[in-house]
Write an enzyme that holds these catalytic residues in place. Structure first.
Site, PDB file in Angstrom:
ATOM      1  N   GLU A 111       4.497  -3.343   9.734  1.00 51.33           N
ATOM      2  CA  GLU A 111       3.803  -4.616   9.876  1.00 51.33           C
ATOM      3  C   GLU A 111       4.678  -5.744  10.409  1.00 51.33           C
ATOM      4  O   GLU A 111       4.216  -6.589  11.137  1.00 51.33           O
ATOM      5  CB  GLU A 111       3.261  -5.078   8.516  1.00 51.33           C
ATOM      6  CG  GLU A 111       1.916  -4.528   8.179  1.00 51.33           C
ATOM      7  CD  GLU A 111       1.812  -4.233   6.717  1.00 51.33           C
ATOM      8  OE1 GLU A 111       2.783  -3.671   6.170  1.00 51.33           O
ATOM      9  OE2 GLU A 111       0.783  -4.553   6.126  1.00 51.33           O
ATOM     10  N   ASP A 145       2.368  -1.288   5.017  1.00 47.97           N
ATOM     11  CA  ASP A 145       2.621  -1.388   3.575  1.00 47.97           C
ATOM     12  C   ASP A 145       1.768  -0.420   2.747  1.00 47.97           C
ATOM     13  O   ASP A 145       0.650  -0.082   3.129  1.00 47.97           O
ATOM     14  CB  ASP A 145       2.376  -2.831   3.097  1.00 47.97           C
ATOM     15  CG  ASP A 145       3.543  -3.740   3.447  1.00 47.97           C
ATOM     16  OD1 ASP A 145       4.564  -3.217   3.934  1.00 47.97           O
ATOM     17  OD2 ASP A 145       3.437  -4.961   3.235  1.00 47.97           O
ATOM     18  N   TYR A 199       8.501  -2.368  -3.595  1.00 55.40           N
ATOM     19  CA  TYR A 199       7.290  -3.063  -3.143  1.00 55.40           C
ATOM     20  C   TYR A 199       6.839  -4.066  -4.190  1.00 55.40           C
ATOM     21  O   TYR A 199       6.785  -3.768  -5.388  1.00 55.40           O
ATOM     22  CB  TYR A 199       6.181  -2.051  -2.856  1.00 55.40           C
ATOM     23  CG  TYR A 199       5.055  -2.664  -2.072  1.00 55.40           C
ATOM     24  CD1 TYR A 199       5.309  -3.385  -0.916  1.00 55.40           C
ATOM     25  CD2 TYR A 199       3.739  -2.527  -2.501  1.00 55.40           C
ATOM     26  CE1 TYR A 199       4.276  -3.953  -0.191  1.00 55.40           C
ATOM     27  CE2 TYR A 199       2.703  -3.087  -1.771  1.00 55.40           C
ATOM     28  CZ  TYR A 199       2.977  -3.806  -0.622  1.00 55.40           C
ATOM     29  OH  TYR A 199       1.958  -4.376   0.082  1.00 55.40           O
TER      30      TYR A 199
END
Ligand code: ZN
Length: 851
Positions: free
Chosen positions: A115, A187, A390
């Site tokens: 991303e 993600d 994350y």
């Protein structure tokens, strides 16, 4: 969506990360492209082999054919053979690449799409040669603004590539076509899945691999590459359902409630309940009645330690506080005490859980005073640079590997590690898709590019490392003291806690709020000595402590997130955005970090509550649960979105039956508060599209007298001129408003008398054509003009024109048609055609000569 599909200017939909609205896959769950399951092959679509487009042959899995065979055969291998042997060959027409490369291995190149550019740069470092890593730069497609973009019935979302998306796709298309393998590595959550689905669709990937990393480290990335999968359509569906729900609510509800309220309002699936929480908290505060009450403290050894009065035996039934100051004064005057009970015991305190998204946003808000959006952005950067795992998670537990990593680091530092692995209770409805947030390399004590990033990294590091350390151990001393005064016995209590083994506190700092009330209370008593029951002690002082009950405090951005999470509204990926959105939309003001509702915030809550399901906390929570179920494959997109839409149909139907708060005095449609370009507020009729021009003054938030828009000087001048020319008078009512006068002028213009010049020209034409100008045409300028236009079309050609035409006709051995000779216009057209036919320089020259 059947009614109005145009959103109000400030229509609200749930925001999503990176400020991009949330997209999902346009390929549609219902029309997956070929090769969706990954079995399709790219070469099958490639151009057939020709002499010019030679082949690049690449070995994939079991490389059974010798390279020499491949090379000698690459130009002549029949297509059918290649098709059946797809397992071994993938072919593209990148002949140049092939020619320039001496070994087959050298042409291997993989494309990975992530991303963000930061993440791409980090992964490039990890993967090294043979890889191209590119960024989609967030979302590439979204629902277009200004129209619903949801197909009625099928609820299919109508996506459009954004401008940025177009350039990203343009850039990636060529790279993807020539890559051996395309890895979609956005993600690891629903939103990332949706971006990957968009990439697959717009890049027309029939073959790709979806990989996800929970941390951007060598082991995280390599591990992901070894277990690729296909795009999880359930996750994409859940994402799309959220997008659809946000859009349906935002676009369908905002207009009607704006009409009903008389001011522009926008509804949002999660925002509206969040605004409601803020409004209700403010109401609680406004309605709060302060109670003044009293307690008492006594001190010993000149303040070395102290004890607090236990008021309970003196409280009236149902009362929590002592309201009688005289009673508190008697308690404060107690001096001679007997120890009624004494105890001394160790107390263990466990560390806090590692951070979930919401806990991190709260901690950063409380200790660093950072708004959630800033914290979120910093955490994103830390993740992309490989420093932390994350950061969008609702799981307070570390993975087994994570726990082992933290414990091993602690051991290397000689810190006490907890005997048993720690686990924390999951919040209700937690998805637990990822572990809690932790550093990827605990030995790195300082990470991040900015001060904020560094501070947030330290917070994360401390919580994660502390979570695997031993309990802190306190030695607590508790004394119950009593003092008789006449018929009454006053009880006091002193407690102290002394840290004897710091355990996890070796890494804690002053920033970490000690939320253990026991310990905090004990600290207030000072260092209480160890005494035995029956012993007498004499107080050295005492005083009444006046107290007052306090209203609940206003929410801060972070405490609102805590509340939303507790109520099951929003998810880790949306908390920060929900709060940022309501604060940025004029519904909530931030005053010294506290959230205060504005009149518009109150208005939207008033309009929604009791009318719309999504304004109810339980409904919003249930919808979030439904989205989770879609993600798990236990529920489907269409029924969930359909149910919501049907419900809105019913609710909007009831709303439409209500009379507007401020009806238009002229047409009855709702008036709505608006602001002019110059900043002046007024109420305008929402029936303006149907021609109602009523504007009312803004009389302190309510419509005042109708504003009459008087005709301008210029308008008056034109009207008088027209009236003079036509010898008529302007009727009185035309002067009432600029609109009425304009209508009169429009009518008068149609009847305007032709000018002298026009008449003269018309007469000349008529004479030429041996006819007369009709009376009706002479009476009105527009009519005369129409007559002149027609006459011109019929005007006879000049002698010279005819001569030239005949000459041309002779040259080309044709005749000039009769109807062309009858009209100048037609003859000119004929000449042009004839000249074109002749063409060339000669024609052009001749044409010039003719002029
Ligand atoms: Zn009206």
């Amino acid at each position: 969506m059947r009614r109005r599909s145009i959103p109000p200017r400030n229509s609200s939909e749930e925001p999503s990360r990176n400020t991009d609205p949330m997209p999902s896959c346009p390929t549609g769950r219902r029309s997956r492209p070929a090769g969706h399951d990954g079995t399709g092959t790219r070469w099958a679509r490639a151009a057939p082999p020709t002499a010019r487009s030679a082949w690049r042959v690449r070995r994939t899995s079991p490389p059974t054919l010798p390279a020499s065979l491949l090379i000698s055969g690459f130009a002549t291998l029949p297509l059918a053979f290649l098709r059946t042997e797809t397992h071994y060959f993938r072919v593209t027409n990148q002949y140049q690449t092939f020619k320039q490369t001496s070994s087959l291995e050298g042409v291997l190149a993989n494309l990975m799409i992530v991303e963000s550019p930061t993440k791409a740069a980090k992964i490039r470092q990890i993967l090294g040669a043979g890889w191209t890593v590119e960024a989609s730069v967030g979302h590439i497609a979204d629902l277009p603004n200004g129209k619903m973009a949801i197909e009625p019935g099928s609820y299919k979302l109508d996506y459009e590539l954004s401008d940025r998306g177009k350039s990203v796709i343009g850039k990636l298309k060529g790279i993807a076509a020539s890559a051996d393998e395309v890895y979609l590595a956005t993600d690891p959550d629903r939103e990332g899945e949706a971006i990957s689905a968009h990439l697959r669709h717009y890049l027309r990937l029939s073959h790709y691999k979806r990989v996800t990393f929970n941390e951007i480290t060598e082991s995280g990335v390599r591990g992901a590459l070894s277990s690729p999968r296909q795009i999880d359509q359930h996750l994409v569906d859940a994402q799309e359902a959220r997008r659809a729900a946000d859009r349906l609510i935002g676009y369908r509800v905002s207009y009607p409630i704006s009409d009903a309220a008389g001011m522009g309002l926008s509804a949002g699936r999660c925002q509206s309940p969040a605004v409601r929480l803020v409004v209700e908290r403010q109401d609680e505060i406004d309605n709060f009645k302060v109670t003044d009450h009293f307690t008492a403290m006594v001190q010993f050894e000149n303040g070395e330690w102290s004890a607090e009065w236990q008021t309970k035996p003196f409280l009236n039934e149902g009362s929590e506080y002592v309201l009688d100051r005289a009673l508190a004064e008697r308690a404060a005057s107690c001096r001679d005490f007997t120890i009624a009970a004494a105890s001394q015991k160790p107390a263990m305190r466990a560390p806090g859980a590692p951070f979930t998204t919401s806990a991190l946003l709260q901690a950063a808000g409380a200790t660093l005073k950072l708004p959630p959006a800033v914290t979120q952005a910093c955490a994103q950067k830390l993740f992309e640079n490989g420093h932390i795992t994350y950061h969008r998670t609702d799981n307070p537990n570390l993975s087994d590997d994570g726990m082992a990593l933290m414990a091993a680091y602690a051991q290397s530092r000689g810190w006490p590690v907890a005997e048993k692995k720690r686990r924390w209770k999951l919040p209700e409805g937690a998805q637990e898709a990822h572990e809690a947030i932790r550093p990827t390399h605990p030995e790195v004590l300082d990470a991040g590019d900015t001060e904020n990033e560094k501070a947030i990294y330290r917070l994360i590091w401390r919580r994660a490392v502390a979570s695997q350390l031993a309990d802190a151990e306190y030695n607590t001393v508790t004394l119950d003291l009593s003092c008789r005064q006449g018929a009454d016995t006053f009880q006091f209590r002193a407690r102290s806690a002394v840290l004897v083994k710091p355990g996890w506190k070796v890494v804690a700092s002053d920033d970490d709020k000690d939320d253990d009330e026991d310990v905090a209370e004990a600290a207030a008593s000072g260092k209480v000595p160890v005494l035995s029951t029956g012993q007498n002690v004499h107080a050295t002082g005492g005083q009444v402590v006046p107290k007052a009950t306090k209203p609940p405090s206003r929410y801060t951005e972070t405490s609102l997130i805590k509340k939303l999470e507790a109520m099951g509204i929003g998810r880790p990926s949306t908390f920060a955005a929900i709060v940022q959105n309501i604060c940025g939309k004029a519904y909530v003001k931030v005053e010294k970090r506290f959230l205060v509702p504005t009149p518009a915030g109150r208005a939207i809550v008033r309009q929604l509550v009791g009318r719309f399901g999504f304004a109810e906390y339980d409904f919003t929570k249930e919808l979030e649960t439904q989205l989770d179920l879609i993600a798990e494959g236990k529920s489907q997109y269409v029924p969930v979105v359909h149910d919501l839409n049907t419900r809105l149909d019913g609710e909007l139907g009831k709303l439409a039956a209500l009379t507007p708060t401020y009806p238009c005095p002229s047409c009855g449609k709702p008036l709505r508060l608006a602001r002019s370009k110059k900043g002046r507020t007024y109420f305008g009729c929402t029936g303006y599209r149907e021609g109602c021009e009523v504007l009312c003054e803004d009389n302190g938030g309510k419509p005042g007298p109708v504003i009459s828009l008087t005709p301008s000087e210029k308008q008056l001048e034109l009207a008088r001129k027209l009236a003079g020319e036509q010898g008529i008078t302007i009727p009185n009512e035309a002067f009432e408003s600029s609109r009425k006068l304009r209508e009169w002028i429009d009518a008068a213009l149609v009847n305007a008398r032709p000018s002298e010049k026009q008449i003269e020209f018309a007469r000349k034409l008529a004479a030429e054509q041996e006819t007369t100008v009709p009376e009706v045409a002479m009476a009105s300028a527009p009519k005369l003009k129409a007559w002149i236009d027609a006459a011109l079309a019929n005007a006879r050609p000049s002698e010279k024109q005819i001569e030239f035409a005949q000459k041309l006709a002779a040259e080309q051995s044709v005749a000039v048609p009769d109807d062309a000779i009858a009209s100048a216009t037609k003859l000119r057209a004929w000449i042009d055609k004839a000249l074109k036919k002749r063409g060339g320089k000669k024609g052009a020259k001749r044409k010039e000569g003719a002029r």
